[in-house]
Design a protein around this motif. Structure first.
Motif: not given
Length: 413
Positions: A66-70, A103-112
């Motif tokens: 997640l941090l790498a994606d951001l 993309g990262p905002a969506l991924a962070w929302g789904v994951a955390r």
């Protein structure tokens, strides 16, 4: 991957579509001021899109990913001045990343969850606003619609993903509870068919004999009550769990089964989820041993095939019905067992010429926790997808058991 799988696929599709959109904007703008740098950034975005599409489902969205994606997305966003000249920035409303930045905002929302999605969106929005300010755009005229939409996307998607996970957990627990309840019902039927009946017999005979046997009978009665309370489960509303007509006193009636045959051996049986043709059993072979001088068993000349587990459950239900006749009717009461098949339904009826069941007796039995008919008869047939009809009058009682010919092949989920 569970319930998150569809979310990761949707995010992957969004990244690909956004990547194509960013490339189209680059082409329309003639490569901006620095075409080579622009296509280099697009290449990094494409490689990261492919990587995250494979990494997120398999890595279960760990914090390093997640941090790498951001970081990668923020780096591509902040590389915009290397691609666009100040004149390009004034004419173009979007940075080089265009909508790919979400993309990262969506991924962070789904994951955390929604809070993490909001944090990621805030970081990227701050980078976008700083970038526009550094390109000489008047802060007052900076469009904030993109930042607002980015923030809302992270929060909403995170909230929906959290609700989906909670729903999945509730469903998993409901399935576990249902499976545990069905296993409890199966064990309760087996206990009623063996242990409880033996304890009731010991209690009654001990009271008749007296002396030390009376104390033994009292202890057996206490254990019977405790065991009934242990295996009793709440009956569904509107389906009174009955059996169990209260004992009428006097010696226990002799079973209506043939003396040396005893009917099919009583033990709890699981109905297989799927059974092949070789596992089908002729129900007539399981009913004939119940025949005796007082029990007449009638069956058609042709076989009544049922899956093996279902056939044994029907046979055990018939045995439980005959046990009730022996317990609650006068000595020598006649009973008849009739089996037949009508199309895709196999029907077995157990009829006696006893005094019938008094009004309210079954409801009282349910309140007392007695469960012979409820579990040993109705429970077994219900598990097979069948029905039980009980008709009683002063001239006798008839219990009709109807099950599909393929009962036991499709278990309820």
């Amino acid at each position: 991957m569970g319930i998150e799988g569809p979310f990761w696929r949707a995010i992957a599709v969004f990244r690909v579509a956004s990547l194509v959109y960013a490339a189209v904007l680059l082409i329309q703008a003639g490569g901006y001021g620095h075409p080579v740098a622009g296509w280099l950034v697009i290449g990094v975005m494409a490689a990261w899109t492919v990587f995250t599409a494979a990494a997120y489902p398999s890595a279960r969205a760990a914090w390093p990913l997640l941090l790498a994606d951001l970081a990668v997305t923020a780096g591509c966003l902040l590389s915009t001045p290397l691609v666009q000249d100040p004149a390009d920035a004034s004419d173009v409303a979007m940075p080089i990343t265009a909508t790919w930045v979400a993309g990262p905002a969506l991924a962070w929302g789904v994951a955390r969850g929604r809070r993490a999605g909001a944090v990621s969106a805030a970081i990227l929005s701050a980078g976008d606003l700083w970038l526009r300010g550094s390109q000489g755009i008047n802060f007052v005229s900076i469009p904030v619609n993109g930042a607002v939409l980015l923030f809302l996307a992270g929060v909403v998607v995170g909230h929906v993903a959290q609700l989906a996970r909670e729903a999945e957990e509730l469903m998993r627990r409901a399935v576990q509870l249902e499976a545990a309840g069905r296993e409890r019902e199966r064990l309760a039927r087996g206990i009623h068919d063996s242990v409880l009946q033996v304890l009731a017999l010991v209690q009654r005979r001990g009271a008749e004999i007296g002396g030390e046997a009376a104390e033994l009978g009292r202890l057996a009665g206490e254990q019977e009550s405790a065991l009934r309370a242990l295996v009793q489960a709440p009956a569904p509303a509107g389906d009174p769990a009955e059996d169990g007509l209260p004992d009428q006193g006097g010696p226990r009636r002799r079973s209506l089964r043939a003396p040396d045959q005893g009917g099919p051996r009583r033990r709890p049986l699981r109905v297989p989820d799927e059974e092949g043709p070789a596992d089908r059993v002729d129900l007539r072979d399981l009913l004939r041993p119940y025949g005796s001088a007082r029990v007449t068993v009638s069956a058609p000349a042709t076989a009544l095939f049922l899956p093996a587990g279902a056939a044994h459950e029907v046979g055990a239900a018939v045995g439980a019905a005959l046990d009730n006749v022996s317990r609650h009717c006068a000595e020598g009461t006649r009973a008849w067992v009739l089996a037949e098949q009508d199309g895709e339904t196999v029907t077995v009826s157990v009829r006696d010429e006893g005094p019938g069941i008094p009004d309210g007796r079954l409801e009282q039995a349910a309140a007392d926790g007695r469960m012979g008919v409820a579990r040993s008869i109705r429970g077994r047939i219900a598990d097979l997808g069948g029905t039980v009809a009980i008709t009683s009058s002063r001239t006798g009682t008839e219990i009709e058991l109807s099950v599909p010919a393929d009962a036991g092949r499709r278990r309820r989920v």
